[in-house]
Write a protein that holds these residues in place. Structure first.
Motif, PDB file in Angstrom:
ATOM      1  N   ALA A 169      -3.863   9.159  -2.796  1.00 22.81           N
ATOM      2  CA  ALA A 169      -3.862   7.958  -3.427  1.00 22.81           C
ATOM      3  C   ALA A 169      -3.100   8.540  -4.814  1.00 22.81           C
ATOM      4  O   ALA A 169      -3.095   9.425  -5.015  1.00 22.81           O
ATOM      5  CB  ALA A 169      -5.250   7.537  -3.721  1.00 22.81           C
ATOM      6  N   ALA A 176      -4.904   4.603  -8.880  1.00 22.08           N
ATOM      7  CA  ALA A 176      -4.783   3.489  -7.966  1.00 22.08           C
ATOM      8  C   ALA A 176      -6.080   2.702  -7.650  1.00 22.08           C
ATOM      9  O   ALA A 176      -6.039   1.303  -7.629  1.00 22.08           O
ATOM     10  CB  ALA A 176      -4.326   3.916  -6.445  1.00 22.08           C
ATOM     11  N   GLY A 177      -7.042   3.331  -7.432  1.00 21.42           N
ATOM     12  CA  GLY A 177      -8.582   2.692  -7.187  1.00 21.42           C
ATOM     13  C   GLY A 177      -8.799   2.176  -8.404  1.00 21.42           C
ATOM     14  O   GLY A 177      -9.682   1.124  -8.440  1.00 21.42           O
ATOM     15  N   ARG A 200      -6.891   3.104   3.127  1.00 22.68           N
ATOM     16  CA  ARG A 200      -8.165   2.518   2.374  1.00 22.68           C
ATOM     17  C   ARG A 200      -8.949   3.531   1.901  1.00 22.68           C
ATOM     18  O   ARG A 200      -9.664   3.474   0.897  1.00 22.68           O
ATOM     19  CB  ARG A 200      -8.922   1.487   3.131  1.00 22.68           C
ATOM     20  CG  ARG A 200      -8.002   0.247   3.489  1.00 22.68           C
ATOM     21  CD  ARG A 200      -8.832  -0.863   4.040  1.00 22.68           C
ATOM     22  NE  ARG A 200      -9.831  -1.451   3.145  1.00 22.68           N
ATOM     23  CZ  ARG A 200     -10.384  -2.725   3.111  1.00 22.68           C
ATOM     24  NH1 ARG A 200      -9.588  -3.523   3.655  1.00 22.68           N
ATOM     25  NH2 ARG A 200     -11.252  -2.779   2.271  1.00 22.68           N
ATOM     26  N   ILE A 217      -7.337   5.237  -0.947  1.00 21.93           N
ATOM     27  CA  ILE A 217      -7.458   4.486  -2.263  1.00 21.93           C
ATOM     28  C   ILE A 217      -8.936   4.369  -2.821  1.00 21.93           C
ATOM     29  O   ILE A 217      -9.214   4.611  -3.963  1.00 21.93           O
ATOM     30  CB  ILE A 217      -7.265   2.985  -1.916  1.00 21.93           C
ATOM     31  CG1 ILE A 217      -5.562   2.877  -1.384  1.00 21.93           C
ATOM     32  CG2 ILE A 217      -7.185   1.854  -3.219  1.00 21.93           C
ATOM     33  CD1 ILE A 217      -5.283   1.703  -0.975  1.00 21.93           C
ATOM     34  N   LEU A 245       0.133   2.183  -3.685  1.00 18.87           N
ATOM     35  CA  LEU A 245      -1.245   2.798  -4.156  1.00 18.87           C
ATOM     36  C   LEU A 245      -1.408   4.223  -3.543  1.00 18.87           C
ATOM     37  O   LEU A 245      -2.270   4.820  -3.908  1.00 18.87           O
ATOM     38  CB  LEU A 245      -2.072   1.679  -3.559  1.00 18.87           C
ATOM     39  CG  LEU A 245      -2.280   0.363  -4.023  1.00 18.87           C
ATOM     40  CD1 LEU A 245      -3.130  -0.582  -3.383  1.00 18.87           C
ATOM     41  CD2 LEU A 245      -2.490   0.422  -5.470  1.00 18.87           C
ATOM     42  N   VAL A 246      -0.761   4.728  -2.241  1.00 18.22           N
ATOM     43  CA  VAL A 246      -0.778   5.698  -1.850  1.00 18.22           C
ATOM     44  C   VAL A 246       0.562   6.394  -1.654  1.00 18.22           C
ATOM     45  O   VAL A 246       1.677   5.903  -1.406  1.00 18.22           O
ATOM     46  CB  VAL A 246      -1.641   5.602  -0.395  1.00 18.22           C
ATOM     47  CG1 VAL A 246      -1.818   7.064   0.271  1.00 18.22           C
ATOM     48  CG2 VAL A 246      -2.685   4.771  -0.472  1.00 18.22           C
ATOM     49  N   VAL A 268       0.745  -1.338   0.056  1.00 15.15           N
ATOM     50  CA  VAL A 268       0.001  -0.001  -0.057  1.00 15.15           C
ATOM     51  C   VAL A 268       0.859   1.083  -0.086  1.00 15.15           C
ATOM     52  O   VAL A 268       0.624   2.093  -1.012  1.00 15.15           O
ATOM     53  CB  VAL A 268      -1.007   0.020   1.083  1.00 15.15           C
ATOM     54  CG1 VAL A 268      -1.719   1.141   1.153  1.00 15.15           C
ATOM     55  CG2 VAL A 268      -1.892  -1.213   1.129  1.00 15.15           C
TER      56      VAL A 268
END
Length: 220
Positions: A87, A91-92, A120, A123, A15-16, A11
């Motif tokens: 993010a 990513a999402g 979370r 994302i 993603l972040v 993560v």
């Protein structure tokens, strides 16, 4: 849909966009405790769990009784950013696309509790995420294979049907030791050559680049 393959994601930095926030807040926590560690050294240690990061930076002859104090200081400093963690681009969307393509998406991260919740939220793809393997679930963090192995257990998928995406050499080593294919991203600030040497089969700039290249990637 038979989800018999797993896409496992680190993560932070993958993603972040949090690696440099970790660098600054670990640097400050260490400085407050009287340890003057250069930021470039902290950056190379990001991705390790707290205790392993402290050991990596300060060595085994440190006062280990102060490890919890250092971790708490970092957690407090980093927690100031929880409401605005950014993010990385697409990513999402990447997780959503993989979920739609039949992959079981699992997060494997050293974050837990409120920090994991903040990540979370950043994302914003909860509907695509099947499970999360957090630091609380394993005895040893990356580069040990346990976080990735636990993610595979949660997915119910064997290693040969999984791909692990991460941004650090610790991620690549953990994935390689778990027997999965490894994909690296450069958005955490670690050079391509280092990721490849540690086990990355393919390397992309960021989630957006991986999403745009999915058809030719290990996640095809």
């Amino acid at each position: 849909m038979d989800r018999d393959r797993a896409a496992v994601f680190d993560v932070d930095g993958t993603l972040v966009d949090t690696n440099h926030l970790h660098v600054v807040t670990w640097w400050e926590a260490l400085r407050q405790a009287g340890h003057h560690v250069p930021m470039h050294a902290v950056h190379r240690a990001v991705g390790l769990g707290s205790t392993d990061l402290i050991a990596h930076l300060l060595g085994d002859d440190r006062d280990k009784d102060r490890d919890d104090e250092l971790s708490a200081a970092h957690k407090a400093l980093y927690g100031q950013y929880f409401d605005r963690l950014p993010a990385l681009r697409d990513a999402g969307e990447l997780l959503g696309r993989l979920h739609g393509d039949g992959w079981t998406v699992v997060l494997a991260t050293s974050a837990s509790g409120a920090e994991l919740g903040a990540l979370r939220r950043a994302i914003d793809a909860d509907e695509a995420i099947t499970a999360t393997a957090s630091a609380d679930d394993v005895e040893r963090g990356k580069p040990a294979p346990e976080p990735v192995e636990h993610a595979l257990e949660l997915a119910g998928v064997p290693a040969e049907r999984a791909v692990f995406v991460g941004d650090t050499v610790w991620d690549m080593r953990a994935g390689r030791r778990a027997g999965v294919r490894c994909v690296g991203v450069l958005c955490g600030g670690i050079p391509r050559a280092d990721l490849e040497e540690a086990g990355a089969e393919a390397v992309y700039d960021d989630p957006a680049h991986l999403l745009a290249s999915l058809g030719d990637s290990p996640l095809a």
